[in-house]
Enzyme design. Structure first.
Site, short mmCIF file in Angstrom:
data_model
loop_
_atom_site.label_atom_id
_atom_site.label_comp_id
_atom_site.label_asym_id
_atom_site.label_seq_id
_atom_site.Cartn_x
_atom_site.Cartn_y
_atom_site.Cartn_z
N CYS A 1 83.83 -37.23 -87.87
CA CYS A 1 83.96 -38.10 -89.00
C CYS A 1 83.68 -39.43 -88.62
O CYS A 1 82.74 -40.27 -88.39
CB CYS A 1 85.27 -37.94 -89.64
SG CYS A 1 85.61 -38.44 -91.31
N HIS B 1 85.84 -31.49 -90.47
CA HIS B 1 87.11 -31.46 -89.81
C HIS B 1 87.49 -30.00 -89.81
O HIS B 1 87.03 -29.30 -90.49
CB HIS B 1 88.21 -32.37 -90.60
CG HIS B 1 87.96 -33.83 -90.42
ND1 HIS B 1 88.18 -34.52 -89.39
CD2 HIS B 1 87.58 -34.69 -91.64
CE1 HIS B 1 88.30 -35.71 -89.60
NE2 HIS B 1 87.60 -35.82 -90.70
#
Length: 489
Positions: free
Chosen positions: A334, A432
């Protein structure tokens, strides 16, 4: 029939409130009750994506799992995600509504209480038992006016409170008795008992301590809970919990993770840390990235540009360049993915001033931060090897560039994700929860030369929740807690 309700407040942050609620949720759910966790206001950069595309604190997602229900945005209607020492992004019922500095936030509270009470009422309509978690300390009298997180909520809803203190950090008698001394008498009357958590040693040696607290406060003791080491295997809400993990094991491959001020969604590391075949080394500020690391993992960040500047101030960019020259691998998750590119642009001033900064230049990609936040549950498989995963996206920004032509993964909806360097040693992804998938995690371990295991991570989490619930059942007066929860306002 009105749902029973019980609020767990603490003498401070990180005293175990979140885990006590999770353990009680599993215990009462195992008894056939419909349990709903609830936290009026949370402050954490460790968040989870709900099925309806919102976000809540990671702790409430774990508590929902403990209660055998799907996470809902109503379980944590106000989530604050710190962006600086005095400011935070404000999430209301799963959606970002703005950014507020600490003093400004005090003016937001009256209208936020409306959302809190609406979410609470919605969950209570479907529950037998509401388990409510407070935030920080019950004794923060400087923040009591307009409070929505602790006694303000308890008083507004008539929810009885049990206070938790942590003996492991020291001073638990003073913290419990001190809470009684400083809070308003009407607030103190909401507290129906206390719990002393994380005790080590002979419990008979603290019998006088429990009696002293009961005598000075007028609150009955609910139980003395011994330290439960396996709790460290559950996702932590605070970065303090992350830093309390086990140390590195000698003779196994090292994964280095630089710890930056606004690290986010750091529960991505938990499945790796549960593996004996690899040592996850959290690199604190002031320490170099270890030369022996086989993988440097750049985690998510709430403020990517500021954390990138911090990384450079630590000299970690120089360490990282050396790591790559030695043939080491790099994974950016991310915000860490965004840092790996050539540039990060913030044309809307989302993270601060309007600016464009140079990235680390390890991937040929560029990121532009955008106001719309991507909050999506995703499944898919890696391009290389076809290893499956089940995770989520939670990010601002769009990343493009030549290296995205070598994506990391293909998602179930047909989209591709991430980027890979030409030699395959540098990878970035927006996914994630990657390592929670057993096949995905084993593929990474094998690629790092680490011993793989038959660890089933989801089964491990379920087992720990069950054993922690039994642990609480052995050391708390559960019948008294049930009775307290049934008291009328």
């Amino acid at each position: 029939m009105r749902a029973r309700a019980l609020m767990i407040q603490g003498t401070g942050s990180d005293v175990g409130k979140s885990l006590v609620v999770a353990g009680l949720a599993r215990l009462f759910a195992r008894r056939g009750l419909k349990v709903r966790p609830f936290k009026p206001q949370n402050m954490s950069n460790n968040a989870a994506v709900t099925a309806d595309g919102g976000e809540i604190g990671r702790a409430q997602a774990l508590q929902a799992r403990a209660a055998f229900v799907a996470p809902s945005v109503h379980m944590n209607p106000v989530l604050l995600k710190p962006q600086s020492e005095i400011g935070a992004q404000v999430i209301v019922q799963g959606r970002r509504v703005g950014t507020a500095k600490a003093r400004e936030f005090q003016d937001w509270k009256p209208r936020l209480m409306e959302a809190v009470l609406a979410s609470y009422s919605r969950l209570a309509d479907e529950a037998d038992l509401m388990l409510v978690e407070g935030a920080g300390s019950a004794s923060e009298v400087n923040l009591r006016a307009g409070d929505i997180a602790n006694m303000g909520f308890a008083r507004a809803t008539g929810t009885p409170v049990v206070l938790v203190g942590d003996i492991d950090r020291g001073g638990v008698i003073a913290s419990l008795v001190g809470t009684r001394a400083v809070i308003d008498p009407a607030d103190a009357a909401m507290i129906r008992g206390f719990i002393v958590n994380r005790f080590r040693g002979d419990p008979t040696l603290f019998a006088d301590g429990m009696a002293f607290v009961a005598d000075r406060t007028g609150w009955p003791p609910i139980g003395l809970v011994p330290h439960f080491a396996e709790a460290g295997l559950l996702p932590a809400e605070d970065i303090m919990g992350l830093r309390q993990g086990p140390g590195a094991t000698a003779g196994v491959p090292v994964v280095a993770v630089p710890v930056m001020p606004r690290i986010a969604n750091f529960d991505d590391l938990d499945p790796l840390r549960a593996e004996a075949g690899v040592a996850v080394r959290l690199v604190e500020p002031g320490s170099p990235l270890p030369a022996e690391a086989v993988l440097v993992l750049l985690p998510g960040s709430k403020t990517t540009i500021d954390d990138l500047a911090f990384l450079r101030r630590q000299g970690w960019d120089i360490d990282l360049a050396g790591h790559v020259r030695r043939g080491g691998r790099v994974l950016g998750l991310c915000g860490g993915y965004q840092m790996l590119g050539r540039s990060i642009a913030d044309p809307h001033g989302i993270e601060g001033p309007v600016q464009t900064v140079a990235g680390l230049g390890l991937l040929d990609v560029e990121t532009v931060l955008t106001p719309d936040k991507n909050l999506t549950r995703v499944t898919g498989a890696t391009i290389a090897g076809g290893h499956p995963f089940d995770g989520y996206e939670m990010h601002l920004g769009v990343t493009t560039g030549p290296d995205t032509a070598r994506p990391f993964a293909r998602l179930a909806d047909g989209r591709t994700d991430g980027a890979t360097s030409a030699d395959g040693r540098i990878v970035g992804t927006y996914v994630h929860g990657l390592f929670a998938g057993d096949r995905q995690r084993r593929a990474w371990l094998g690629g790092l030369g680490a011993a793989t295991s038959d660890l089933a991570y989801d089964a491990l989490v379920e087992d720990v929740l069950d054993r922690f619930a039994a642990h609480l059942g052995s050391h708390l007066d559960i019948d008294r807690l049930w009775a307290i929860a049934g008291e009328k306002p």
